[in-house]
Design an enzyme around this catalytic site. Structure first.
Site, PDB file in Angstrom:
ATOM      1  N   GLU A  44       0.850  -1.194   0.000  1.00 45.64           N
ATOM      2  CA  GLU A  44       0.000   0.000   0.000  1.00 45.64           C
ATOM      3  C   GLU A  44       0.881   1.239   0.000  1.00 45.64           C
ATOM      4  OE1 GLU A  44      -2.499   2.515   3.343  1.00 45.64           O
ATOM      5  OE2 GLU A  44      -2.435   0.329   3.519  1.00 45.64           O
ATOM      6  N   LYS A 134      -9.978  -2.957   8.269  1.00 44.09           N
ATOM      7  CA  LYS A 134      -8.714  -2.500   8.845  1.00 44.09           C
ATOM      8  C   LYS A 134      -8.971  -2.085  10.293  1.00 44.09           C
ATOM      9  CE  LYS A 134      -5.756   1.617   8.251  1.00 44.09           C
ATOM     10  NZ  LYS A 134      -5.377   2.657   7.268  1.00 44.09           N
TER      11      LYS A 134
END
Length: 201
Positions: A44, A134
């Site tokens: 990411e 998340k």
């Protein structure tokens, strides 16, 4: 691809998500290549500011050349989502549950990992069809928070993010997380070796 299928396919093979923030393009590519060489499949690159886009583009170019997957992080608006989607990211991540981002990611069919920190946010994410979430900020929430939330929400797959390193990654995985996200810790070869041992990859 469906988000659950996408994240499950990659993180079940290797539970580490690499996050490379505030690095210039060459440094970002070096970190990506180091992570890929160690077996990490997902990277990411956060894009909370416009000056992060050159690093994301460089990471995407390297990913295409290596057959890997790179996503964009800190995607908090539909405009950001449209921009990174046009660049060809494989997935997106957000610090929270941002309704317009969640809706647009579903419309585009772009795997998205929204952030949660409360039972109410988990329930809201599930209502929108998101089962991979998340857990942020993970170090402050703690591994016991993961266990506690999985009791009423057994269908959730958590990726612990925020303050995770080789010293606590195993505790979050043992608590039931399907993945852990790490940044600067991946710059240390000794930490990488410890992570291999504690995550069994």
């Amino acid at each position: 691809m469906d988000a659950a299928e996408f994240f499950g396919r990659h993180l079940d093979r290797n539970p580490i998500l690499g996050i490379f923030r505030n690095l210039d393009p060459p440094a970002t590519v070096r970190m990506c290549e180091r992570a890929w060489a160690s077996g990490i499949e997902l990277i990411e690159v956060p894009v909370q500011t416009a000056d992060a886009y050159p690093s994301l583009r460089a990471a995407l170019d390297a990913a295409r050349a290596n057959g890997k997957s790179v996503g964009a992080g800190t995607v908090t608006t539909a405009e950001q989502l449209a921009a990174v989607s046009e660049l060809g990211v494989a997935f997106t991540v957000a610090p929270g549950l941002h309704p317009e981002v969640a809706a647009e990611s579903l419309r585009l069919g772009l795997p998205h990992l929204p952030g949660v920190a409360t039972s109410t946010e988990i329930a809201a994410a599930l209502a929108r069809g998101f089962t991979w979430l998340k857990a942020f900020p993970a170090a402050q929430l703690g591994a016991d928070w993961i266990k506690a939330q999985l009791a009423p929400f057994p269908g959730v797959s958590f990726v612990a993010t925020g303050g995770i390193d080789a010293s606590n990654a195993a505790a979050f995985l043992a608590a039931g997380c399907r993945g852990v996200a790490l940044g600067s810790a991946l710059n240390d070869p000794d930490a990488l070796e410890r992570l291999r041992k504690v995550t069994n990859y």
